[in-house]
Design a protein around this motif. Structure first.
Motif, PDB file in Angstrom:
ATOM      1  N   THR A  20       0.834  -1.216   0.000  1.00  0.00           N
ATOM      2  CA  THR A  20       0.000   0.000   0.000  1.00  0.00           C
ATOM      3  C   THR A  20       0.861   1.256   0.000  1.00  0.00           C
ATOM      4  OG1 THR A  20      -1.780  -1.138   1.179  1.00  0.00           O
ATOM      5  CG2 THR A  20      -1.774   1.272   1.245  1.00  0.00           C
ATOM      6  N   ILE A  21       1.891   1.266   0.837  1.00  0.00           N
ATOM      7  CA  ILE A  21       2.752   2.451   0.938  1.00  0.00           C
ATOM      8  C   ILE A  21       3.492   2.693  -0.381  1.00  0.00           C
ATOM      9  CG2 ILE A  21       4.819   3.374   2.044  1.00  0.00           C
ATOM     10  CD1 ILE A  21       3.828   1.925   4.633  1.00  0.00           C
ATOM     11  N   GLY A  79       4.146   5.861  -5.211  1.00  0.00           N
ATOM     12  CA  GLY A  79       4.177   5.901  -6.674  1.00  0.00           C
ATOM     13  C   GLY A  79       3.199   6.905  -7.229  1.00  0.00           C
ATOM     14  N   GLN A  80       2.002   6.982  -6.640  1.00  0.00           N
ATOM     15  CA  GLN A  80       1.003   7.948  -7.091  1.00  0.00           C
ATOM     16  C   GLN A  80       1.459   9.380  -6.836  1.00  0.00           C
ATOM     17  OE1 GLN A  80      -2.445   6.673  -4.894  1.00  0.00           O
ATOM     18  NE2 GLN A  80      -2.990   5.074  -6.366  1.00  0.00           N
ATOM     19  N   VAL A  81       2.061   9.606  -5.670  1.00  0.00           N
ATOM     20  CA  VAL A  81       2.533  10.960  -5.338  1.00  0.00           C
ATOM     21  C   VAL A  81       3.624  11.401  -6.314  1.00  0.00           C
ATOM     22  CG1 VAL A  81       3.757  12.330  -3.615  1.00  0.00           C
ATOM     23  CG2 VAL A  81       1.888  10.832  -2.915  1.00  0.00           C
ATOM     24  N   LEU A  91       6.469   1.830  -7.555  1.00  0.00           N
ATOM     25  CA  LEU A  91       5.417   0.898  -7.972  1.00  0.00           C
ATOM     26  C   LEU A  91       5.999  -0.491  -8.240  1.00  0.00           C
ATOM     27  CD1 LEU A  91       3.416   3.270 -10.348  1.00  0.00           C
ATOM     28  CD2 LEU A  91       2.635   2.356  -8.155  1.00  0.00           C
ATOM     29  N   GLU A  92       7.156  -0.559  -8.861  1.00  0.00           N
ATOM     30  CA  GLU A  92       7.766  -1.861  -9.138  1.00  0.00           C
ATOM     31  C   GLU A  92       8.168  -2.579  -7.851  1.00  0.00           C
ATOM     32  OE1 GLU A  92      10.899  -1.006 -11.900  1.00  0.00           O
ATOM     33  OE2 GLU A  92       9.608  -1.360 -13.649  1.00  0.00           O
ATOM     34  N   GLU A  96      -3.162  -8.038  -5.078  1.00  0.00           N
ATOM     35  CA  GLU A  96      -2.715  -6.767  -4.504  1.00  0.00           C
ATOM     36  C   GLU A  96      -1.834  -5.994  -5.487  1.00  0.00           C
ATOM     37  OE1 GLU A  96      -3.752  -5.732  -1.583  1.00  0.00           O
ATOM     38  OE2 GLU A  96      -4.855  -7.587  -1.223  1.00  0.00           O
ATOM     39  N   ALA A  97      -1.231  -6.723  -6.429  1.00  0.00           N
ATOM     40  CA  ALA A  97      -0.361  -6.060  -7.412  1.00  0.00           C
ATOM     41  C   ALA A  97      -1.167  -5.406  -8.526  1.00  0.00           C
ATOM     42  CB  ALA A  97       0.617  -7.068  -8.010  1.00  0.00           C
TER      43      ALA A  97
END
Length: 452
Positions: free
Chosen positions: A15-16, A21-23, A37-38, A52-53
């Protein structure tokens, strides 16, 4: 990391990594986003948590698309779709992203079938903001895919229906940002159908809602869309005002700084170019006393564009000066040329002795670009001999010969070029008047912009 290696710790790590990655993606830091993200995807894979991936893979696909890596984006979306399992909204979102990449990479086959399947499945989803976004994405893909569709009219009509559905859903949720986007997409769909008055009404509503919500990141898009619609309706003066508002709003958002270079070419550069195009065309209808102020406005717009390009390229707000409205004075022995290339002509904005002049060469962009390409190839090929002279003389006739009256009158020692588009790919010193090269007559300089 101190919480241990149990399932809860792994889930938290995934999750973190996904949030980080989004930020990073929102800040335009694409390599950092890809790395986070990877790492999250690897953690999910190692723990056997493939579901979850899936959301991270969908985000990874978006980042790859923003980074001009469509094949990697395609693979990420395909993996996200495959691993989404029972997460229907995520599965449909990945399917829509997959369809978009396939269309953008030239694979239009069965697009309407794929979009129809996504639309049917999406209609069964419970109400949510994510469902509205999915419906808006469907509207956009129906519209963008219409040109290559077996039935363009039906595709555009489906885009309109999807936009209206998204608007109804967004209003039911009361989400002002989504309402604004829905009105904007509805306006775009009406425009594609040729219903320009309805398009203008919807787009202006998108502007009002975005203003009320403080959503400048979308506001400039709807102001820009308003400008394009007004131009199509023949209301050039109103269109110019709307273009100025869009450029001012864009400057406040600094969206050009965090967007990708691909996004800059699609979502920023055309705004400035369309405004300059309309401004320069409009000067021919102005009284002589009004022309200098209009040309100064064009020059300021071009300088702002060049600054935005450099900041976007370096991904750094501090790469260039903050204030560019005051253009440095130039010595009397220096003449500055801004060549601007449009589909139907080349416009030459010339600054000399504190005055601005405008010249027009009626050469289509395709023809001009082809000559520039041939010149570059012949210069690079040692076996081509003097073949380049044919192209350099033709380019001289289009870009320099119209200015010879001003050159004779002002007698500059130096010419400074602020080149545009394909002109950046050749040494302008090679332009030839039939007897001499330009560099034999003047000292030459090239700069992205005088403000830089």
């Amino acid at each position: 990391s101190r919480a241990g290696n149990g399932p809860e710790s792994v889930a938290a790590t995934i999750t973190i990594r996904g949030r980080l990655g989004q930020v990073h993606a929102a800040l335009g830091e694409y390599q950092a986003s890809i790395s986070e993200l990877e790492q999250g995807i690897d953690a999910a894979s190692t723990a056997g948590l493939s579901a979850e991936a899936a959301p991270l893979l969908n985000d990874l696909g978006r980042v790859y698309m923003a980074s001009d890596e469509p094949l990697r984006g395609l693979a990420a979306f395909a993996d996200s779709y495959r691993l989404a399992g029972d997460a229907e909204l995520l599965r449909l979102t990945a399917a829509l992203n997959l369809a978009r990449v396939l269309r953008e990479t030239g694979s239009q086959e069965n697009l309407m079938v794929r979009l129809g399947e996504i639309r049917a499945a999406a209609s069964k989803l419970p109400a949510s903001g994510a469902k509205v976004s999915l419906t808006l994405g469907l509207a956009e893909q129906y519209q963008d895919g219409a040109i290559a569709s077996p039935d363009p009219g039906q595709s555009r009509q489906l885009a309109n229906e999807a936009a209206m559905s998204a608007l109804d859903q967004a209003e039911a949720l009361g989400d002002q940002r989504l309402i604004s986007y829905a009105y904007g997409q509805l306006g775009a769909s009406y425009a594609a159908l040729g219903a320009l008055d309805a398009a203008l009404v919807a787009t202006r509503q998108a502007v009002l809602v975005a203003q009320a919500a403080g959503a400048n990141d979308s506001l400039y898009r709807w102001e820009w869309q308003t400008a394009r619609l007004l131009k199509r309706l023949g209301k050039d003066q109103d269109a110019l005002s709307a273009y100025r508002e869009a450029i001012d709003t864009l400057g406040k958002t600094q969206a050009w700084l965090v967007t990708s270079r691909r996004g800059f070419r699609q979502d920023v550069l055309p705004l400035y170019e369309q405004y300059a195009d309309l401004m320069l065309a409009d000067t021919h209808r102005l009284a002589a006393a009004q022309v200098p102020a209009a040309l100064q406005q064009v020059q300021r717009t071009l300088e702002r564009l060049r600054v935005a390009e450099v900041r976007n390229y370096f991904e750094n707000q501090c790469a260039v000066p903050e204030v560019v409205d005051t253009i440095p004075a130039q010595p009397d022995n220096v003449l500055v040329i801004y060549p601007m290339l449009f589909a139907d002509r080349a416009e030459l904005l010339v600054s000399a002795h504190g005055k601005l002049h405008q010249f027009t060469s009626r050469v289509p962009l395709t023809e001009l670009t082809n000559e520039i390409r041939l010149l570059r190839q012949s210069i690079q090929d040692p076996a081509s001999g003097d073949a380049y002279l044919e192209y350099s003389r033709r380019l001289y006739d289009w870009l320099i010969r119209p200015l010879e009256g001003v050159l004779a009158e002002t007698a500059p020692d130096t010419i400074v070029f602020v080149p545009d588009g394909p002109l950046r790919t050749i040494p302008l010193a090679v332009l030839n008047d039939g007897q001499r090269f330009l560099v034999e007559r003047y000292s030459l300089a090239t700069t992205p912009g005088l403000s830089l």
